[in-house]
Write a protein that holds these residues in place. Sequence first.
Motif, PDB file in Angstrom:
ATOM      1  N   TRP A  81       0.840  -1.196   0.000  1.00  0.00           N
ATOM      2  CA  TRP A  81       0.000   0.000   0.000  1.00  0.00           C
ATOM      3  C   TRP A  81       0.881   1.253   0.000  1.00  0.00           C
ATOM      4  N   ARG A  93      -3.694  -2.935  -9.854  1.00  0.00           N
ATOM      5  CA  ARG A  93      -4.528  -3.468  -8.772  1.00  0.00           C
ATOM      6  C   ARG A  93      -3.623  -3.825  -7.603  1.00  0.00           C
ATOM      7  N   VAL A  94      -4.180  -3.735  -6.397  1.00  0.00           N
ATOM      8  CA  VAL A  94      -3.483  -4.222  -5.205  1.00  0.00           C
ATOM      9  C   VAL A  94      -4.315  -5.342  -4.604  1.00  0.00           C
ATOM     10  N   PRO A 101      -5.979  -2.643   3.703  1.00  0.00           N
ATOM     11  CA  PRO A 101      -5.216  -1.438   3.406  1.00  0.00           C
ATOM     12  C   PRO A 101      -5.059  -0.581   4.667  1.00  0.00           C
ATOM     13  N   VAL A 169      -8.846  -2.593  -5.658  1.00  0.00           N
ATOM     14  CA  VAL A 169      -8.293  -3.396  -4.573  1.00  0.00           C
ATOM     15  C   VAL A 169      -9.107  -4.676  -4.425  1.00  0.00           C
ATOM     16  N   ALA A 201     -13.406  -1.770  -4.359  1.00  0.00           N
ATOM     17  CA  ALA A 201     -12.834  -2.770  -3.450  1.00  0.00           C
ATOM     18  C   ALA A 201     -13.728  -4.004  -3.413  1.00  0.00           C
TER      19      ALA A 201
END
Length: 230
Positions: A81, A93-94, A101, A169, A201
Motif C-alpha cells: 500500500w 490493482r493491489v 489497506p 483493490v 474494493a
Amino acid sequence: MDIILVPGLWLDASSWDPVLHALKTAGHRPFAMTMPGVGAPASESSEIGMADWVDAVVNRIDEAGEPVVLVGHSGGGNVVWGAADARPEQVRRVVFVDTVPPPGGAISDFTVVDGVIPFPGWDFFPDEDVSDLDAETRARTAPLAQSVPARVPTDEIVLTRESRHGIPVTLLMGGLDQQQFESQVDGWGPYGEEYRAIADATVVKIGSGHWPQYSAPERLSELLVEAVGR
C-alpha cells in the motif's frame, strides 16, 4: 501482467512458491520478493526500516516499465500500500492476502532478540490464524521463517496521495466474505475509513487461516488468478 508478490513478516520469496505455477500458467509474470534485511543479523539490518521495504517494491515497479499488480500478505500489505501510494499511476490493482489497506501507521510490536525480531513460532499466534496448519506443515515451514529488521514492524508508513484510493483493490480474507467484512469494517476506526475511501474494493473469502499459501495453496492460486484478471 507483471505481478509483484510481497511476503509478510519472517517470510521470504520462497513462501510464494505454491502459487507461482498457477500465475505463470495464466500468462502472468510473477516476481516474488525477499525484503531487505530478512535473515540478516543486527549488524547488517539495524538501519533498515519500513521505508526501505517500500522503496524496494517501488524500484521493482519502476523496473517493470508498465502497470503492475501488487500482492501483499499480512504485514506485506503495509508495504504494497505504501508502494501503491508512491506510484499510483503504475499500479493496476493491489491484492491483500488476509490483511487490509492501512491508513498509515505501523504493523505491530514484537519482541526484539539480539537486535532483530525472530519468528516467534506457530504457537505464538491465535488459533483462528493457525488452526488449519497441520503438524507436518508447521514442522516444514517453521525452519524457513527468518528474522526481520527490528525497525520494520514499528516504523510507520507515510501515505501522501489520495489517488491511491482510485486503484482497484481485492481483499482475499481468510475467514470473511464481503458481507461479513462490510458488517465489521466501520468499527475498525481509521482502517475502516481507509477501506471506505477506496473506489473499487472487492472482498473474497479464502476459507483459511492467516497463511493460505501453506494451508490452502490451490484455493489461493485460483483467487489470485481471478483477482489479477479482473
